[in-house]
Every structure is written in C-alpha cells, then in structure tokens.
Enzyme design. Structure first.
Site, PDB file in Angstrom:
ATOM      1  N   SER A 238       0.833  -1.130  -0.095  1.00  0.00           N
ATOM      2  CA  SER A 238      -0.139  -0.184  -0.041  1.00  0.00           C
ATOM      3  C   SER A 238       0.923   1.213  -0.147  1.00  0.00           C
ATOM      4  CB  SER A 238      -0.865   0.052   1.203  1.00  0.00           C
ATOM      5  OG  SER A 238      -0.104   0.253   2.278  1.00  0.00           O
ATOM      6  N   LYS A 239       0.295   2.398  -0.068  1.00  0.00           N
ATOM      7  CA  LYS A 239       1.141   3.694   0.087  1.00  0.00           C
ATOM      8  C   LYS A 239       2.146   3.814   1.062  1.00  0.00           C
ATOM      9  CE  LYS A 239      -2.645   6.319  -2.146  1.00  0.00           C
ATOM     10  NZ  LYS A 239      -3.623   7.337  -1.587  1.00  0.00           N
ATOM     11  N   ARG A 240       1.767   3.369   2.178  1.00  0.00           N
ATOM     12  CA  ARG A 240       2.435   3.144   3.323  1.00  0.00           C
ATOM     13  C   ARG A 240       4.012   2.732   2.865  1.00  0.00           C
ATOM     14  NH1 ARG A 240       2.021  -0.635   6.650  1.00  0.00           N
ATOM     15  NH2 ARG A 240       0.492  -1.772   5.466  1.00  0.00           N
ATOM     16  N   GLY A 242       5.742   3.137   0.205  1.00  0.00           N
ATOM     17  CA  GLY A 242       6.391   4.247  -0.842  1.00  0.00           C
ATOM     18  C   GLY A 242       5.652   4.267  -2.169  1.00  0.00           C
TER      19      GLY A 242
END
Ligand code: GLU
Length: 468
Positions: A238-240, A242
C-alpha cells in the site's frame, strides 16, 4: 478459437503496481497465444469512479506499452444490455424480485448471528405469490441450493465452493442499476473472454459468477487468480510502502521495461533467469506457472534491474525516456549536444533516469553553476595561466575531434609541467560546474568548441574576481 483476455480496472485511483502486474499477465497470455487483449473500464460505481482515474489508467498502460486490441469498453455505456439480461433471467424464473426492507434484512442477520449461523439472505422472497404494494424491489439471482461449484483455477488448482454457502445475490438494485458481479459476468460473456486473469481478492466472487453464467446458458471461462503483492513488512502493498502508482515509478526514473521485468518476476520465474526481453517473456511466460503464494516487493531488486536496463539499453530508446526527465528540469535537449551521443557516457553511472538527467544538465544549460567546494578547490589563481593557454590551443583547432582535444590538453599540461589531473579537473569544473563528468576529452568534445571556449572564459573571469 484464439484466446481472449481482459484487464478490467475500476477507475477509482491510479494504476497501481498490483493492477499493472495483473494487466501484464493478461497481456502476456493473450500475446503468447496470438489472442486478443481487451481493456474494460468497470465504472458502475459512479460515486467513486472518475475521469481523471480513467486517464491515469490509460496513461499507465500506454507508458508500460501494454497496448490493448479492443476497448476501452465502459460499463456505464452498457446498462441497456445488463437490463436486458436481468429481464431474461426474471422471465425464465432464474431471478426474482425481493421486497425485503433494510430493517427486515438487519433483523434476519441478527437472528442468524444469535443462532450462530452464517449471516445470509434466507430466500424468503423466492416464491412470493403476491408482491407487497408500494415497495420498489431489488432483483436477486436464484442461486442453486444444492451441489457445489468447482473452480479449476490455473494458478490455485481446484477450489470447491458449496452452493449452500452462497446466498441469492442482488443483481439489480431497486433503482434498476445492475450490481458488480452481474456486470462482470455479462461483459465476460459478451466480450467472449475465455481466460479471466485477476487478483485473488475476487476468488470468492467466482462461484457466484459461474452460477450466473450457467443460468445465462454460457460455458464459464478459465480462471487464474493472481496472488497479492506484499510490502517488505509482509503486509499487503500500500501507499505506506512508498510508490505504488505506476506513474510514480516513471517520475522516479524507472524505464518501463525494467518495471515490467520486475513485475513479471514477482510471482513467476523461468529457471533463474532475471532479465527478459519482451519477446522472451511472450515466448516463455506461462500463466500455469505463476506462484500460488503472495510475493514481496523489493525496491532494491527493482533498482538493480533498472540499472541493468539503463546500462545495456539502446541510447535511442533511452533518449526517448530521458527527454521527458530533462523536460521536467526545464531543459530542451535540442539546445545542446545530441543527447544520443551523450547517453553512452552516462549509462555506466546512473541507476535511474532522474540521476542520468541530473548528470547531464550542464550540457544544456546556458550558464554553469559552480559547486562551491569544487570551485574553491580547482578554480584557483595557479591554474589561470594553464587554462588560458589551453583556451588558446582549443581555439586554434580546425577539426573538433577527441584526438585533437586530447593532444591540446596533454600538450598544455606538459608545457606547464602539470599532471594531467591538475588541468583536467579545473577544466571540468569550468565546463560542468562540478568534478564528475564523462572522461574529459569526451566532455569537451560533446560540449562543442564555441561553448567550451565561452565556459573557459567565464572560469578565467571567475578566477580573476574570486581568486586573483
Ligand atoms: N474491477 C475489478 C477490480 O478493479 C476487477 C474485476 C475482474 O477482474 O473481474 O478489482
């Protein structure tokens, strides 16, 4: 019949890494078998679907080179067709109106939970004799109540679902709009898709879709559910973690073929081969050999692959992608030396195209910006004379070639009893502003005579003003 595959994104965000890999597998499967790859935009969720996202998906596919043969088809353009088939199922008794209110369904759920049963619609409207007045009904699919559905998944193997576990799915809402599982089925049927390749988060939808397809009198296609991609911490990517958007990788200086190569290997392998051309992938990829287990994303590995592609790429091809990055830096590569001739001098040292662009900006900028430390160390009073002589020797050259340039530099260094580096570094700083560039002869050659002389003049002036 040749194979027909599709990629069916919901346009509720950008094209992410997981979607791109699913698209790649579908594309490769179609290409391998000389088939057709279809793009279908699943935009029936009107609140979450945006045009911006459709564009982002199309842009991502284009950048990756995953060209589609048919489409993009938009589900919102096909409502009449969905309605037609809902009516057909109704007429054949394979679907029915359900008048249950929200409260009624909620009560049903609570009761089932209290009885420790799995919450499901209990089919109470299946055989209603009389429709209650004043209620706009939904339409439910009459799912078989006995037997089971066997999904022969090309990746997972055989997965069996009992029909008694599947309740009667709503296929049309009370406002008449079709629901997700129904539109997918109708589209796969109409588009003659014979191999559905998609994320394994859809595996639970598959038995329902197979039942609906059968009710419509169709043979189900083959299915291949691709396992998910995990971040380095073992959690779903996920966006976490990167960058997850394909276009973010473009921004960060990756070549599309490096990303494709990385994505294909996330879950598939061919011996221990790491690098594959697209042609090789088309030949060797086999959807049956995709791993069942989830794979973890590894940024280092991707960077390594990118470096390999940069190092070994055809300068003409690299130029095409590098120009975009130069544009981002406000540089028009036609204002300096031919970028295709510059690239071979940069290929060894750049891991990304962002680095490569930064490593050659000085060729294309009007003025040189000196790195402070480099100027303090190399643009000193003692090189004033040698630099001036070098300027004169370079000005006298009638042919601007590397050999003549080399002779001018070494000749000047010898005349001043300087080690080559003692002249080459000040010259490099004069031309590029810094101490790192391709070999000095090549740097001077690529810079051209006029620019070289002007930059040496500027450096001489700088020395006079700052170090004289
Ligand atoms: N629209 C679905 C998604 O974006 C894909 C459905 C499918 O491939 O069947 O996840």
């Amino acid at each position: 019949m040749t194979t027909r595959t599709r990629f069916a994104p919901s346009p509720t965000g950008y094209l992410h890494i997981g979607g791109a890999r699913t698209a790649l597998y579908s594309w490769l499967h179609a290409r391998k078998h000389g088939g057709t790859f279809i793009l279908r935009i699943e935009d029936t969720d009107r609140e979450r679907s945006t045009e911006e996202s459709v564009n982002a998906i199309l842009e991502g596919m284009t950048w990756l080179g995953l060209e589609y043969d048919e489409g993009p088809f938009y589900q919102t353009h096909r409502f009449e067709r969905y309605k037609e088939l809902v009516q057909k199922l109704l007429a054949e008794g394979k679907a029915y109106h359900c008048y249950c209110s929200k409260d009624e369904l909620e009560n049903m759920r609570e009761q089932q939970m209290a009885n420790k049963e799995k919450p499901r619609y209990d089919g109470r409207c299946r055989d209603l004799k009389q429709a209650p007045a004043g209620v706009e009904p939904v339409i439910r699919f009459r799912n078989p109540t006995e037997g089971s559905v066997v999904v022969k998944d090309l990746i997972r193997g055989k997965v069996v679902f009992k029909n008694e576990e599947l309740d009667d799915l709503i296929i049309a809402r009370s406002d008449g709009t079709p629901t997700y599982n129904f539109t997918v089925v109708v589209d796969d049927l109409d588009m003659k898709v014979d191999c559905v390749i998609r994320g394994d988060d859809h595996l639970n939808n598959t038995p329902r879709q197979i039942n609906i397809l059968k009710a419509l009198g169709a043979e189900p296609p083959q299915y291949a559910h691709v396992p998910m991609i995990l971040g380095s911490d073992g959690k779903r990517l996920s966006k976490r973690h990167g960058a997850v958007s394909v276009m973010q990788y473009r921004e960060e200086g990756f070549l599309p073929e490096a990303l494709l190569n990385y994505l294909v290997r996330l879950g598939w392998s061919h011996g221990d081969q790491e690098i594959f051309s697209i042609e090789e992938l088309i030949e060797k990829f086999d959807i049956n050999n995709v791993n069942k287990a989830a794979s973890s994303f590894n940024d280092e590995k991707l960077l390594w692959l990118n470096q390999q592609y940069i190092k070994n790429g055809d300068p003409v091809h690299i130029a095409h992608h590098l120009s975009w990055h130069l544009g981002n830096l406000g540089i028009d590569p036609s204002t300096g030396p031919d970028i295709i001739k510059v690239i071979p001098h940069l290929q060894e040292r750049a891991k990304t195209l962002v680095e490569m662009a930064q490593n050659c900006v000085y060729f294309y900028r009007n003025t040189v910006v000196y790195d402070e430390a480099a100027a303090a160390k190399h643009l000193t009073a003692d090189v004033d004379g040698p630099l001036e002589d070098l300027r004169d020797s370079l000005a006298e050259l009638n042919t601007w070639d590397k050999e003549a340039i080399h002779d001018a530099i070494t000749g000047t260094a010898e005349a001043h009893e300087l080690k080559l580096g003692k002249l080459a570094q000040p010259l490099r700083v004069a031309l590029t502003g810094n101490t790192i560039s391709p070999p000095i002869d090549a740097t001077v050659y690529l810079m051209g005579q006029e620019v070289t002389l002007k930059r040496i003049d500027d450096a001489l002036r700088y020395i006079e003003e700052n170090a004289g």
